[in-house]
Design an enzyme around this catalytic site. Structure first.
Site, PDB file in Angstrom:
ATOM      1  N   TYR A 143       0.818  -1.210   0.000  1.00  0.00           N
ATOM      2  CA  TYR A 143       0.000   0.000   0.000  1.00  0.00           C
ATOM      3  C   TYR A 143       0.855   1.265   0.000  1.00  0.00           C
ATOM      4  O   TYR A 143       0.373   2.346  -0.328  1.00  0.00           O
ATOM      5  CB  TYR A 143      -0.943   0.034   1.213  1.00  0.00           C
ATOM      6  CG  TYR A 143      -2.032  -1.019   1.180  1.00  0.00           C
ATOM      7  CD1 TYR A 143      -2.182  -1.875   0.096  1.00  0.00           C
ATOM      8  CD2 TYR A 143      -2.918  -1.166   2.230  1.00  0.00           C
ATOM      9  CE1 TYR A 143      -3.166  -2.841   0.064  1.00  0.00           C
ATOM     10  CE2 TYR A 143      -3.918  -2.132   2.208  1.00  0.00           C
ATOM     11  CZ  TYR A 143      -4.027  -2.964   1.125  1.00  0.00           C
ATOM     12  OH  TYR A 143      -5.010  -3.930   1.093  1.00  0.00           O
ATOM     13  N   LYS A 194       3.227 -15.365   2.435  1.00  0.00           N
ATOM     14  CA  LYS A 194       3.131 -16.086   1.151  1.00  0.00           C
ATOM     15  C   LYS A 194       4.575 -16.411   0.774  1.00  0.00           C
ATOM     16  O   LYS A 194       5.077 -16.033  -0.288  1.00  0.00           O
ATOM     17  CB  LYS A 194       2.428 -15.180   0.124  1.00  0.00           C
ATOM     18  CG  LYS A 194       2.101 -15.834  -1.182  1.00  0.00           C
ATOM     19  CD  LYS A 194       0.939 -16.822  -1.112  1.00  0.00           C
ATOM     20  CE  LYS A 194       0.731 -17.486  -2.459  1.00  0.00           C
ATOM     21  NZ  LYS A 194      -0.152 -18.661  -2.384  1.00  0.00           N
ATOM     22  N   ASP A 226      -3.301 -17.992   1.535  1.00  0.00           N
ATOM     23  CA  ASP A 226      -4.443 -18.649   0.885  1.00  0.00           C
ATOM     24  C   ASP A 226      -5.031 -19.716   1.797  1.00  0.00           C
ATOM     25  O   ASP A 226      -6.246 -19.836   1.955  1.00  0.00           O
ATOM     26  CB  ASP A 226      -4.044 -19.226  -0.487  1.00  0.00           C
ATOM     27  CG  ASP A 226      -2.672 -19.888  -0.489  1.00  0.00           C
ATOM     28  OD1 ASP A 226      -1.928 -19.771   0.504  1.00  0.00           O
ATOM     29  OD2 ASP A 226      -2.333 -20.549  -1.494  1.00  0.00           O
ATOM     30  N   ASP A 250      -5.642  -6.691   5.698  1.00  0.00           N
ATOM     31  CA  ASP A 250      -6.837  -5.971   5.247  1.00  0.00           C
ATOM     32  C   ASP A 250      -7.925  -6.981   4.877  1.00  0.00           C
ATOM     33  O   ASP A 250      -9.081  -6.884   5.308  1.00  0.00           O
ATOM     34  CB  ASP A 250      -6.430  -5.131   4.019  1.00  0.00           C
ATOM     35  CG  ASP A 250      -7.503  -4.153   3.591  1.00  0.00           C
ATOM     36  OD1 ASP A 250      -8.548  -4.095   4.255  1.00  0.00           O
ATOM     37  OD2 ASP A 250      -7.290  -3.452   2.582  1.00  0.00           O
ATOM     38  N   ASP A 254     -11.291  -8.488   7.524  1.00  0.00           N
ATOM     39  CA  ASP A 254     -12.709  -8.361   7.152  1.00  0.00           C
ATOM     40  C   ASP A 254     -13.371  -9.732   7.105  1.00  0.00           C
ATOM     41  O   ASP A 254     -14.531  -9.881   7.497  1.00  0.00           O
ATOM     42  CB  ASP A 254     -12.848  -7.685   5.777  1.00  0.00           C
ATOM     43  CG  ASP A 254     -12.964  -6.177   5.912  1.00  0.00           C
ATOM     44  OD1 ASP A 254     -12.599  -5.645   6.993  1.00  0.00           O
ATOM     45  OD2 ASP A 254     -13.402  -5.517   4.958  1.00  0.00           O
TER      46      ASP A 254
END
Ligand code: NAD
Length: 369
Positions: A143, A194, A226, A250, A254
């Site tokens: 980001y 990852k 994942d 992020d 959620d």
């Protein structure tokens, strides 16, 4: 008694002032009933600050933010300010305060209250009793990494670029937040990366391994992002504390939030690095937004903001007993069948924002008796 904690209250926009009013009643209750007193400042942020001071994050708000021991915010934004240029929108106020206070650690508990377990879209036995904490790094990663942008190649095709970066110190400090917190909970940290594909996260994993020796009573495990997404919906209770980078966090936070099924119940904290005296900047806020569709109607659920205040007591002031009492009061009002409209179920009592606040105070009275 002299006030011994300095709080900055930022009601913000939409339902922000309504839910914050209920937190102020809890603060008044604590001032009267407990050993602690709070000195409150209130300031403008978001749309209210655009209207009142011409800027979503006025200098006065930042001055008070720097002076405060902790900050509690409602929410910002709404249709009134949507057409403003991007840089002047209410959300810039929130992003600005997070940035200026270097709030790098975002804590989001995902707790399923027994009385609301049916609100989850997942099966009851998968979520009942769930209590996990997601820690998301908030100031680094793809980001913010450079280079970034969209360029046009010589052959006319366009190319979008973002860069995932972390430095070892950034990983160490978020890792330490996770280990510290796990030490006060069930002593398990799962670091999400990852590392089978992304070098940045190979390093992330190495750093997590390099600091784990400082926390001999906490167990560290690793999981690919994942798989973590799958495990969160398959068997979320296997986790205690999850720690991960900005982008993975992020998405996963959620996902975890929705295991609980109710936006009006979700608190959060964003923490900065401790200074030499151990003091750290901290902003507490509900996960939900300003809910313009219900603003001014007196029907908003104040529990996420009250639970955010509970997190403040726990993480900024180490007032564990008082924080537990607030969590218990929330549990009790739900067990008693009280529901705001967003969590309403057949057979329960639908109540307004301030009736829910009064019910919390009544439970606090009982718990303190
Ligand atoms: P939202 O969270 O405000 O609302 C989504 C839905 O949930 C709405 O139907 C709303 O009525 C309901 N809801 C949210 N909180 C509730 C509560 N406490 N009690 C009862 N119902 C509740 O999200 P949105 O509609 O996408 O965004 C509205 C505005 O809020 C936008 O301007 C957005 O930018 C802003 N926003 C701000 C924050 C923040 O301040 N941290 C976060 C998200 C969105």
């Amino acid at each position: 008694m002299a006030a011994n904690k300095r709080l900055l209250v930022l009601p913000g926009d939409g339902i922000g002032p309504e839910v914050m009013a209920e937190v102020r009643r809890v603060i008044d209750w604590m001032d009267k009933r407990r050993h602690v007193t709070f000195a409150l400042d209130e300031a403008l942020i978001g749309g209210a600050a655009i209207d009142g001071a011409g800027n979503p994050l006025p200098d006065r708000t930042m001055e008070l933010a720097h002076a405060a021991d902790a900050i509690i915010m409602g929410a910002v934004g709404g249709p009134k300010w949507e057409k403003l240029p991007f840089a002047q929108q209410p959300e810039r106020g929130l992003l600005g305060i997070r940035k200026q206070l270097s709030l790098f650690a975002n804590l989001r508990p995902a707790v399923v209250f027994d009385a609301l377990a049916n609100a989850s879209t997942l099966k009851l036995d998968v979520v009942k009793g769930l209590d996990i904490m997601i820690i998301r790094e908030l100031t680094g990663d793809i980001y913010f990494g450079e280079p970034r942008g969209i360029e046009t190649l010589p052959d006319g095709r366009r190319k979008g670029v973002n860069t995932m970066t972390y430095t070892t110190d950034e990983v160490e400090r978020i890792g330490r937040v996770a280990f510290d917190l796990a030490g006060k909970r069930n002593k398990r940290v799962c670091s999400i990366d990852k590392a089978n594909v992304l070098e940045t996260t190979v390093m992330w994993r190495e750093v997590m391994e390099s600091i784990k020796g400082e926390y001999p009573d906490v167990q560290l495990s690793h999981m690919y992002v994942d798989n973590a997404a799958m495990q969160l919906v398959r068997n979320p209770k296997q986790f205690d504390v999850i720690v991960t980078g900005n982008m993975f966090g992020d998405i996963l936070s959620d996902c975890a939030a929705m295991l609980t099924g109710s936006l009006g119940m979700l608190p959060s904290a964003s923490l900065g690095a401790p200074d030499k005296t151990g003091r750290r900047a901290a902003l507490y806020e509900p996960v939900h937004g300003s809910a313009p569709d219900i603003a001014g109607k007196g029907v908003a659920n104040p529990l996420a903001t009250i639970l955010s205040f509970g997190m403040m007591l726990r993480y900024s002031f180490d007032m564990v007993e008082d924080a537990d009492r607030i969590d218990q009061a929330v549990q009790n009002v739900l067990n008693n069948g009280m529901r705001t409209a967003d969590i309403m179920e057949p057979g329960k009592a639908k109540v307004s924002t301030d009736t829910m606040g009064s019910a919390i105070l009544a439970e606090l009275d009982k718990l303190a008796a």
